[in-house]
Scaffold this motif. Structure first.
Motif, short mmCIF file in Angstrom:
data_model
loop_
_atom_site.label_atom_id
_atom_site.label_comp_id
_atom_site.label_asym_id
_atom_site.label_seq_id
_atom_site.Cartn_x
_atom_site.Cartn_y
_atom_site.Cartn_z
N ARG A 239 -7.68 19.01 12.40
CA ARG A 239 -6.39 18.87 13.05
C ARG A 239 -5.41 18.20 12.11
NH1 ARG A 239 -8.45 17.06 19.08
NH2 ARG A 239 -9.20 19.10 19.67
N ASP B 66 -5.46 18.58 30.83
CA ASP B 66 -4.83 18.93 29.56
C ASP B 66 -4.31 20.37 29.67
OD1 ASP B 66 -4.18 19.69 26.97
OD2 ASP B 66 -5.95 18.76 26.06
N TYR C 266 -3.11 22.31 27.52
CA TYR C 266 -3.36 23.13 26.35
C TYR C 266 -4.83 23.48 26.20
CZ TYR C 266 1.24 21.24 25.40
OH TYR C 266 2.55 20.86 25.51
N GLN D 271 -7.19 21.80 24.97
CA GLN D 271 -7.80 21.35 23.73
C GLN D 271 -8.76 20.18 23.94
OE1 GLN D 271 -5.33 20.78 20.35
NE2 GLN D 271 -4.21 22.69 20.62
N SER D 272 -8.79 19.65 25.15
CA SER D 272 -9.71 18.56 25.44
C SER D 272 -10.04 18.58 26.91
CB SER D 272 -9.07 17.21 25.06
OG SER D 272 -8.07 16.87 26.01
N TYR E 215 0.28 14.50 22.66
CA TYR E 215 0.64 15.67 21.87
C TYR E 215 2.00 15.43 21.23
CZ TYR E 215 -3.21 18.42 23.70
OH TYR E 215 -4.47 18.89 23.99
#
Length: 343
Positions: free
Chosen positions: A93, A273, A275, A277-278, A317
Motif C-alpha cells: 500500500r 468499510d 471500500y 479493503q478491511s 482513508y
C-alpha cells in the motif's frame, strides 16, 4: 483507495529496537513457515520491554516534560525519519498521509455529552477521563504520541492500543514506551507514569501490517509500587460483538486544530468499510494524529464514563478525513488480551 497515516505525532529523538519473540513457535521457526493459516491469525508476537526496575526508571527519566512537549505533526514523519517512516513495511500500500481538518475550531468543549459528534472535548469527567491516557514511544529514531486505555485484567496492568503504537508492522518494536493516564488532568503528576514491561501484537500485524489486526496489548510496570488499575480504574473489554451500533471513541489528537492536551471524543453509529479493503468498521470522526489507539466503547454510560471497549482508532482513508476506522475485536484480539492479562 489508499489509506491515511496511523494517527501519530512525532519528534526526532534516538531509539533502540529489539526483535520479536513468537509465542507458541518452535525455536528458530519462522512465522511464514507455519502451514495453518487460521492458527497464524491467532499467533501472538511478544516483546519484553523494560524488565528491571533500572530499565523502567531509565524509560521514565527519558520522558522529560520538554521531550513530551516536542511532539511534531505526522506530516513531518518523513523528514524526521529520513523517509523511513513508521509504515515502511505495509503490504503493497502506498504511504499514508494525514491531512489536518481546517476551517473551524474542532474539539471545543460541549456543554453536555453528545451522542453524535465528529470531535468534541470531553469535559464531563468520570471514569473515561482517568482510564484514557497518552502514550509516549520511540520508533525509528523519532518520538511519537498515541492514545490508550486501561482494561480490567487479572494482573491489573493491561492497556489496549493500536498495533502500530506498539510495533512498526514488519519493522521494529517501539522503545521508551510509557503510558500517562488522565493526561489532560495532569496525569503525570496526579496518577503517575507507567513503563511497558511486555508488549503483544497479533501475528498478521507483525508479519504484514494487516490493518484488520491493528491491535496492541501492553502489560505495564507498576508506578510507585501500585498497579495502574488500582490507581485510575479500568474499562471493560469484549470480543466478537455484534457489528454496527452506537460507539464512543476517545483519544488525545495532537495535529492541528488539536494540541494533544485535551481528551476528545467522537460518537455515532458504526458502519462497514465501504471500500471492502478491511473488516474494520468506520465512525464519523475528525480526530487527528495522536488519537491512534484510543478506545472505542459500546454500552457507554454518559453519567459514569464507563463502557465496554470493542475497538481502537486505527486509520483513515486519504480521501475521507471525516471517518475513522477501527479493527473488529475478534478471536485474535481475545488471544492477545488473554496472554497480556497473565503476563
Amino acid at each position: 483507495m489508499t489509506l491515511s497515516t496511523p494517527l501519530l505525532a512525532a519528534a526526532p529523538l534516538l531509539a533502540g529496537l529489539i526483535g520479536p519473540a513468537l509465542l507458541g513457535a518452535a525455536p528458530g521457526q519462522q512465522q511464514a513457515d507455519r502451514p495453518d493459516h487460521r492458527a497464524m491469525r491467532h499467533e501472538i508476537v511478544e516483546h519484553v520491554a523494560a524488565r528491571t526496575t533500572a530499565e523502567q526508571r531509565r524509560v521514565l527519566d527519558y520522558w522529560t516534560p520538554e521531550r513530551m512537549a516536542k511532539a511534531l505533526p505526522i506530516d513531518l514523519l518523513d523528514t524526521v525519519t529520513d523517509g523511513a517512516g513508521v509504515l515502511s513495511g505495509l503490504t503493497g500500500r502506498t504511504p499514508r498521509h494525514q491531512a489536518a481538518a481546517a476551517g473551524r475550531d474542532q474539539g471545543a468543549p460541549a456543554k453536555r455529552p453528545q451522542t453524535n459528534t465528529v470531535g468534541s472535548r470531553w469535559i464531563t469527567g468520570g471514569a473515561v477521563a482517568r482510564t484514557t491516557g497518552r502514550v509516549f514511544l520511540t520508533v525509528r529514531g523519532a518520538d511519537f504520541v498515541c492514545s490508550a486505555s486501561t482494561v480490567r485484567s487479572a494482573n491489573r496492568d493491561v492497556v489496549v492500543t493500536a498495533g502500530h503504537c506498539v510495533k512498526d508492522g514488519v519493522g521494529g518494536w517501539a522503545a521508551n514506551w510509557t503510558f500517562v493516564p488522565a493526561y489532560g488532568m495532569g496525569g503525570a503528576q496526579r496518577f503517575g507514569q507507567y513503563a511497558a514491561r511486555r508488549m503483544f501484537v497479533a501475528g498478521p500485524w507483525s508479519r504484514s501490517g494487516d490493518d484488520n489486526y491493528d491491535v496492541g496489548m501492553v502489560a505495564l510496570a507498576t508506578s510507585g509500587g501500585r498497579h495502574v488499575a488500582d490507581v485510575v480504574g479500568t474499562q471493560e473489554i469484549a470480543f466478537n460483538p455484534a457489528r454496527g451500533g452506537q460507539v464512543f471513541g476517545f483519544g488525545y489528537p495532537a495535529d492541528p486544530p488539536y494540541d494533544g492536551h485535551h481528551l476528545v471524543y467522537c460518537a455515532g453509529r458504526l458502519r462497514a468499510d465501504p471500500y471492502g479493503q478491511s473488516r474494520d468498521q468506520g465512525l464519523g470522526c475528525e480526530m487527528t494524529a495522536g488519537s491512534s489507539g484510543g478506545p472505542w466503547m459500546t454500552t457507554f454510560d454518559l453519567a459514569t464514563g464507563k463502557g465496554t471497549i470493542t475497538s481502537v482508532s486505527s486509520f483513515k482513508y486519504s480521501d475521507d478525513q471525516r471517518t475513522m476506522y477501527g479493527p473488529y475485536f475478534g478471536d485474535a484480539a481475545k488471544a492477545l488480551f488473554d496472554t497480556a492479562e497473565h503476563a
